[in-house]
Motif scaffolding. Structure first.
Motif, PDB file in Angstrom:
ATOM      1  N   LEU A   1      -0.072  -9.254  -8.445  1.00  0.00           N
ATOM      2  CA  LEU A   1      -0.647  -9.334  -7.633  1.00  0.00           C
ATOM      3  C   LEU A   1      -1.549  -9.709  -6.245  1.00  0.00           C
ATOM      4  CD1 LEU A   1      -1.173 -12.504 -10.267  1.00  0.00           C
ATOM      5  CD2 LEU A   1      -2.022 -10.648 -11.108  1.00  0.00           C
ATOM      6  N   PHE A   2      -2.480  -9.087  -5.976  1.00  0.00           N
ATOM      7  CA  PHE A   2      -2.836  -8.781  -5.163  1.00  0.00           C
ATOM      8  C   PHE A   2      -4.899  -8.943  -5.415  1.00  0.00           C
ATOM      9  CE2 PHE A   2      -2.799  -4.441  -6.593  1.00  0.00           C
ATOM     10  CZ  PHE A   2      -3.598  -4.086  -5.459  1.00  0.00           C
ATOM     11  N   ALA A   3      -5.782  -9.610  -4.195  1.00  0.00           N
ATOM     12  CA  ALA A   3      -7.018  -9.429  -3.932  1.00  0.00           C
ATOM     13  C   ALA A   3      -6.894  -8.590  -2.601  1.00  0.00           C
ATOM     14  CB  ALA A   3      -7.181 -10.915  -4.139  1.00  0.00           C
ATOM     15  N   ALA A   4      -7.590  -7.859  -3.083  1.00  0.00           N
ATOM     16  CA  ALA A   4      -8.302  -6.461  -1.757  1.00  0.00           C
ATOM     17  C   ALA A   4     -10.195  -5.960  -2.334  1.00  0.00           C
ATOM     18  CB  ALA A   4      -7.343  -5.502  -1.903  1.00  0.00           C
ATOM     19  N   GLU A   5     -10.286  -6.135  -1.553  1.00  0.00           N
ATOM     20  CA  GLU A   5     -11.952  -5.070  -0.982  1.00  0.00           C
ATOM     21  C   GLU A   5     -11.862  -4.086  -1.936  1.00  0.00           C
ATOM     22  OE1 GLU A   5     -14.130  -5.999   1.089  1.00  0.00           O
ATOM     23  OE2 GLU A   5     -14.103  -8.300   1.559  1.00  0.00           O
ATOM     24  N   PRO A   6     -12.544  -3.952  -2.712  1.00  0.00           N
ATOM     25  CA  PRO A   6     -12.632  -2.563  -3.492  1.00  0.00           C
ATOM     26  C   PRO A   6     -12.200  -0.953  -3.297  1.00  0.00           C
ATOM     27  CG  PRO A   6     -14.075  -3.885  -4.267  1.00  0.00           C
ATOM     28  CD  PRO A   6     -13.835  -4.918  -3.300  1.00  0.00           C
ATOM     29  N   ASP A   7     -12.848  -1.203  -2.180  1.00  0.00           N
ATOM     30  CA  ASP A   7     -12.686   0.097  -1.177  1.00  0.00           C
ATOM     31  C   ASP A   7     -11.097  -0.067  -0.829  1.00  0.00           C
ATOM     32  OD1 ASP A   7     -14.858   0.503  -2.217  1.00  0.00           O
ATOM     33  OD2 ASP A   7     -15.587   0.459   0.264  1.00  0.00           O
ATOM     34  N   ASP A   8     -10.278  -1.068   0.006  1.00  0.00           N
ATOM     35  CA  ASP A   8      -8.686  -0.775  -0.275  1.00  0.00           C
ATOM     36  C   ASP A   8      -8.047  -0.671  -1.255  1.00  0.00           C
ATOM     37  OD1 ASP A   8      -9.908  -0.981   2.820  1.00  0.00           O
ATOM     38  OD2 ASP A   8     -10.029  -3.415   2.684  1.00  0.00           O
ATOM     39  N   GLU A   9      -8.139  -0.841  -2.919  1.00  0.00           N
ATOM     40  CA  GLU A   9      -7.080  -1.202  -4.080  1.00  0.00           C
ATOM     41  C   GLU A   9      -6.468   0.012  -3.341  1.00  0.00           C
ATOM     42  OE1 GLU A   9      -6.897  -0.630  -8.404  1.00  0.00           O
ATOM     43  OE2 GLU A   9      -9.255  -0.579  -7.244  1.00  0.00           O
ATOM     44  N   PRO A  10      -6.716   1.357  -3.230  1.00  0.00           N
ATOM     45  CA  PRO A  10      -5.942   2.974  -3.601  1.00  0.00           C
ATOM     46  C   PRO A  10      -4.954   2.930  -2.071  1.00  0.00           C
ATOM     47  CG  PRO A  10      -8.234   3.510  -4.014  1.00  0.00           C
ATOM     48  CD  PRO A  10      -8.935   1.984  -3.005  1.00  0.00           C
ATOM     49  N   ARG A  11      -4.780   1.940  -1.015  1.00  0.00           N
ATOM     50  CA  ARG A  11      -4.913   2.223  -0.044  1.00  0.00           C
ATOM     51  C   ARG A  11      -3.561   0.860  -0.252  1.00  0.00           C
ATOM     52  NH1 ARG A  11      -7.136   0.256   5.658  1.00  0.00           N
ATOM     53  NH2 ARG A  11      -5.715  -1.712   5.564  1.00  0.00           N
ATOM     54  N   VAL A  12      -3.685  -0.203  -0.940  1.00  0.00           N
ATOM     55  CA  VAL A  12      -2.972  -0.961  -1.083  1.00  0.00           C
ATOM     56  C   VAL A  12      -1.665  -0.365  -1.995  1.00  0.00           C
ATOM     57  CG1 VAL A  12      -2.939  -3.827  -2.345  1.00  0.00           C
ATOM     58  CG2 VAL A  12      -4.308  -2.759  -0.392  1.00  0.00           C
ATOM     59  N   ARG A  13      -2.669   0.214  -3.155  1.00  0.00           N
ATOM     60  CA  ARG A  13      -1.805   1.044  -4.008  1.00  0.00           C
ATOM     61  C   ARG A  13      -0.366   1.363  -3.303  1.00  0.00           C
ATOM     62  NH1 ARG A  13      -2.515  -2.089  -8.932  1.00  0.00           N
ATOM     63  NH2 ARG A  13      -5.249  -1.997  -9.519  1.00  0.00           N
ATOM     64  N   ALA A  14      -0.762   2.496  -2.143  1.00  0.00           N
ATOM     65  CA  ALA A  14       0.009   3.679  -1.749  1.00  0.00           C
ATOM     66  C   ALA A  14       0.791   2.586  -0.778  1.00  0.00           C
ATOM     67  CB  ALA A  14      -1.090   4.675  -1.560  1.00  0.00           C
ATOM     68  N   MET A  15       0.219   2.018  -1.050  1.00  0.00           N
ATOM     69  CA  MET A  15       1.627   1.025   0.630  1.00  0.00           C
ATOM     70  C   MET A  15       2.184   0.112  -1.006  1.00  0.00           C
ATOM     71  SD  MET A  15      -1.318  -0.692   3.411  1.00  0.00           S
ATOM     72  CE  MET A  15       0.219  -1.295   4.000  1.00  0.00           C
ATOM     73  N   ILE A  16       2.335  -0.267  -1.724  1.00  0.00           N
ATOM     74  CA  ILE A  16       3.559  -0.877  -2.383  1.00  0.00           C
ATOM     75  C   ILE A  16       4.045   0.538  -2.847  1.00  0.00           C
ATOM     76  CG2 ILE A  16       3.462  -1.659  -5.152  1.00  0.00           C
ATOM     77  CD1 ILE A  16       0.225  -3.129  -4.839  1.00  0.00           C
ATOM     78  N   ASP A  17       3.394   1.955  -3.193  1.00  0.00           N
ATOM     79  CA  ASP A  17       4.362   2.893  -3.474  1.00  0.00           C
ATOM     80  C   ASP A  17       4.519   3.061  -2.655  1.00  0.00           C
ATOM     81  OD1 ASP A  17       2.993   2.346  -6.628  1.00  0.00           O
ATOM     82  OD2 ASP A  17       1.782   4.028  -6.434  1.00  0.00           O
ATOM     83  N   GLY A  18       5.132   3.239  -1.541  1.00  0.00           N
ATOM     84  CA  GLY A  18       5.674   3.512  -0.173  1.00  0.00           C
ATOM     85  C   GLY A  18       6.949   2.557  -0.126  1.00  0.00           C
ATOM     86  N   ALA A  19       6.880   1.294   0.018  1.00  0.00           N
ATOM     87  CA  ALA A  19       7.537   0.155   0.278  1.00  0.00           C
ATOM     88  C   ALA A  19       8.919   0.624  -0.828  1.00  0.00           C
ATOM     89  CB  ALA A  19       6.585  -1.264  -0.458  1.00  0.00           C
ATOM     90  N   LEU A  20       8.402   0.762  -2.272  1.00  0.00           N
ATOM     91  CA  LEU A  20       9.548   0.918  -3.214  1.00  0.00           C
ATOM     92  C   LEU A  20      10.174   1.878  -2.910  1.00  0.00           C
ATOM     93  CD1 LEU A  20       7.510  -0.489  -5.961  1.00  0.00           C
ATOM     94  CD2 LEU A  20       8.928  -1.772  -4.713  1.00  0.00           C
ATOM     95  N   ALA A  21       9.306   3.184  -2.498  1.00  0.00           N
ATOM     96  CA  ALA A  21       9.827   4.523  -2.837  1.00  0.00           C
ATOM     97  C   ALA A  21      10.967   4.763  -2.006  1.00  0.00           C
ATOM     98  CB  ALA A  21       8.678   5.834  -3.109  1.00  0.00           C
TER      99      ALA A  21
END
Length: 111
Positions: free
Chosen positions: A62-82
């Motif tokens: 679960l995370f809270a972000a500015e809507p414009d930052d959502e894709p960046r946050v998801r990419a950072m999550i995926d990058g950390a896991l990948a």
């Protein structure tokens, strides 16, 4: 600043002896720079729940972000896991915030 709550689900394959908390720590490092920092999280206040099922670890972020930052946050999550040696990313993607999570998600927007 108006943060919106979001959810992200992922599954990683991990040796049964591995620490299922490690992927969540990797996400925190990616989003915050460290697992040991003063609140609030700078980009996206978040909470990661990990649940092991044999070799799989299911992650719910679960995370809270500015809507414009959502894709960046998801990419950072995926990058950390990948990019980890201790597990393999099986799948990852957006998920709706569930009604049972609404209060927790709302608190994250105020962090």
């Amino acid at each position: 600043m108006t943060r919106t709550p979001f959810a992200h689900d992922a599954v990683v394959a991990m040796d049964p002896a591995g620490d299922e908390r490690a992927p969540g720590a990797a996400i925190t490092v990616a989003l915050c720079g460290s697992t040991d920092h003063e609140p609030p999280c700078p980009l996206a206040p978040h909470h990661t729940h990990a649940e092991r099922d044999g070799d799989d670890v299911r992650l719910r972020v679960l995370f809270a972000a500015e809507p414009d930052d959502e894709p960046r946050v998801r990419a950072m999550i995926d990058g950390a896991l990948a990019h980890a040696d201790a597990w393999e990313l099986v799948r990852s993607g957006a998920s709706p915030v569930q009604p049972a999570e609404a209060d927790h998600a709302e608190r994250l927007t105020r962090s």
